[in-house]
Structure formats: C-alpha cells, structure tokens
Design an enzyme around this catalytic site. Structure first.
Site, PDB file in Angstrom:
ATOM      1  N   LYS A 129       0.856  -1.188   0.000  1.00  0.00           N
ATOM      2  CA  LYS A 129       0.000   0.000   0.000  1.00  0.00           C
ATOM      3  C   LYS A 129       0.890   1.234   0.000  1.00  0.00           C
ATOM      4  O   LYS A 129       1.753   1.388   0.856  1.00  0.00           O
ATOM      5  CB  LYS A 129      -0.902  -0.004   1.230  1.00  0.00           C
ATOM      6  CG  LYS A 129      -1.718   1.272   1.350  1.00  0.00           C
ATOM      7  CD  LYS A 129      -2.737   1.199   2.453  1.00  0.00           C
ATOM      8  CE  LYS A 129      -3.441   2.530   2.601  1.00  0.00           C
ATOM      9  NZ  LYS A 129      -4.468   2.494   3.659  1.00  0.00           N
ATOM     10  N   LYS A 179      -2.332  -1.569  -3.753  1.00  0.00           N
ATOM     11  CA  LYS A 179      -3.187  -0.380  -3.647  1.00  0.00           C
ATOM     12  C   LYS A 179      -2.344   0.880  -3.753  1.00  0.00           C
ATOM     13  O   LYS A 179      -1.317   0.962  -3.085  1.00  0.00           O
ATOM     14  CB  LYS A 179      -3.883  -0.425  -2.295  1.00  0.00           C
ATOM     15  CG  LYS A 179      -4.767   0.743  -1.993  1.00  0.00           C
ATOM     16  CD  LYS A 179      -5.284   0.617  -0.600  1.00  0.00           C
ATOM     17  CE  LYS A 179      -6.048   1.873  -0.291  1.00  0.00           C
ATOM     18  NZ  LYS A 179      -6.392   1.975   1.103  1.00  0.00           N
TER      19      LYS A 179
END
Ligand code: PBG
Length: 330
Positions: free
Chosen positions: A200, A254
C-alpha cells in the site's frame, strides 16, 4: 517466427464471434469486491461530494446494499465506518467497542445474508482517531509501530467476534499480520481469512476516501512513515513476502491502475491470490472524465477491470462494483 502475410493477426479479430473465442481473460461479478461506507442513523443515504454516485449508508441501507450485491453475484463487501466526531479519540479506542458502527453493520449483514456474501473489514485506526492517522502517535506525531499492532489485534478480534469473514489490515505496520493471525487462531477464528494490504503506497489517490470516512479535515501531515514510497517496487515484494510468511491468505496492491506493474510482479513472484484496490481517486478520475464529456463510463469501467484480470489479479475492490456487475448482465 511466423510472418506476414502467412500470419495476419487481424484475422482472428475480424468478427465478434471470433474475438469472443480468442479472448484471454474474462471479468465476471465474482471478481468484484464492493467497498461501502457506513454511517449512523436510520434510513440515511448521505452522498459523498468527492465521490459522485457513492453514498454513506446507515446500517439498514448497508443491509439493502448487501442483498443487492447477492442478487448481482458480487461475492464480498468491504466495509468502512464514518465514525461520529464525538466517538473519535487520540487512541482510537472506539475501534475496540463491540457495539461500534462497524460491528453493528457486520452483524446486520450476517443476520440478513449469512454465507451468501463475504464481509471484509478494514483494520486500521484512522476512522477512529481524532488525528486521522492509522495508528497511535507519540508527542511528535510519529506513528508508533508496536503499540499500534496491539491495538490492531484488539480491533481484529472485535471484528471477527462480530462475524467478519476477512480481516483486511490497511495500516502498513510491521509485524501486524503475524500478530493478528496468532490472535485469531488463539480465539478459535481459524477460518477467518486475512487479506493483507501488503503493498500500500503513500498515494495522492486517497483524497475522496478520507472525505468519506470523515478524516480528511483531521489529518495533519501525511502517512509516508508507514505507507510505501511510490518509487519502490522491490520493496513491495519484500512486504508481500513477509505478510505471506506471517499468514496472509491473500494480498492486496493499492492503488490499482497506477500500480499494475506491482500486481504483475507480485503474482509472478509468489503465485498467490492478489487483489487490487481501484481506489477513490481512480473512481473520481473516471467520473470526472465522464462529467466532462471526455469518456464513456461503461466502456471505461469494464476496460479497467479487464486490465486487472490481465495483470493476474484474482479480483478488484471497486466503487463501480454494482454498476459493473449490471453491465456484465448480472
Ligand atoms: C486507511 C485507508 C485508506 C484507504 C483504505 N483504507 C486511506 C488512507 O490510507 O489514507 C483508501 C481507499 C480509497 O482511497 O478508496 N486505513
């Protein structure tokens, strides 16, 4: 090597039936995870300005969305709470309240839909802290790793007890997957999965989400001391390797489209289930292009989803999930 004109790659593209026959990947409603924002109240639908077409729903509305998802063939929901300002605090203790908004939403969905749909729950403190960071901070505002992991373990057990099917830590603390896995095993939640937000990034694409959970006005500074540097790819592989070793059942990359190279590399290196989060800023970009008359929403949504499947993803978290499932003829 074949050469022209013995080989004409346009031959197989020349008709619809032939294109259908040669298609390499397929996207179906089963590839979609639908993120939903929960808010307090009854019969509340609260549109989110920076995410046109997306609303916060009170728990009854969330249950209605869950039933809609089941009928569309969407296998899983991802829940995020918009915690009232007076329930936020420096240490985010509301995350551990067995009766918090998140737990009430989980229980209501499970009561209504049982195993017809999976419930994936976000683990991180940002929807509960008065400062909008994902963890506990020291006097200088630095997010503390080990103390935060302890809180995240409590939050995970709280969500699992309420009926969560997949625990999804989005906080990027080191060591949290192993600690959460141990705690889940110890509490008998042996079949509760962990989908780790393993890679992320500290991204500029999360703005509308922070509006949606109500933390954008609170957050001071950024999240760069824990989320990854967008310049790094090798480091993403180390993040994934560690989370898998600690017991993650699946991993997430992400944001989505700007990091498709990471999804491909993770899939190729580990061969595990990889999910991509097409985040709020990506959704907002598509909607802004549509509003400007610069794009065809349906075509763009389906093309982006296909891109994730082509990259090797098992599925995609997308705010367009219900719309996309309808386009797929669900
Ligand atoms: C925070 C969290 C964020 C998102 C999911 N969980 C934002 C952030 O890290 O600040 C972003 C999702 C999106 O933008 O759609 N734990």
């Amino acid at each position: 090597m074949s050469s022209f004109p013995q080989t004409r790659l346009r031959r197989t593209r020349s008709t619809g039936w032939s294109r259908a026959m040669h298609r390499e990947v397929l996207v179906t409603p089963a590839d979609l995870i639908w993120p939903l924002f929960v808010t307090e109240g009854q019969s509340v639908e609260d549109p989110i300005g920076s995410l046109p077409g997306v609303s916060r729903w009170s728990v009854d509305g969330i249950v209605a969305r869950a039933k809609e998802a089941v009928s569309l063939g969407i296998p899983c929901l991802a829940l995020f709470p918009n915690t009232q300002a007076d329930r936020r605090s420096e240490n985010g203790a509301e995350a551990l309240n067995p009766d918090n908004l998140m737990c009430r939403a989980i229980r209501a969905i499970k009561d209504a839909c049982g195993d017809d749909i999976g419930v994936l729950t976000d683990v991180a403190l940002d929807p509960y802290t008065s400062h909008g960071q994902d963890g506990l901070i020291d006097d200088a505002g630095y997010v503390l790793n080990d103390a935060t992991v302890e809180a995240l373990v409590g939050q995970s057990l709280n969500q699992a007890a309420a009926g969560a099917d997949i625990i999804a830590p989005s906080d990027m603390m080191d060591g949290r997957i192993g600690a959460i896995r141990d705690a889940l095993e110890g509490a008998g939640h042996v079949n509760v999965q962990i989908m780790s937000y393993a890679a992320k990034y500290a991204s500029a694409f999360y703005g509308p989400f922070r509006d949606a959970v109500g933390s954008s006005g609170l957050l001071k500074g950024d999240k760069k001391t824990y989320q990854m540097d967008p310049a790094n790819a090798e480091e993403a592989l180390r993040e994934v390797e560690m989370d898998l070793a600690e017991g993650a059942d699946s991993v997430m990359v992400k944001p989505g489209l700007p990091y498709l190279d990471i999804a491909v590399r993770v899939k190729q290196a580990f061969g595990v289930p990889v999910f991509a989060y097409q985040v709020s800023g990506e959704y907002a970009m598509i909607e802004a292009a549509v509003a400007a008359g610069a794009a065809n929403r349906d075509a763009m949504v389906l093309e982006t989803l296909l891109a994730f499947k082509r990259a090797g993803c098992s599925g995609v978290l997308t705010y367009h999930a219900a719309h996309a499932a309808r386009l797929m003829g669900a």
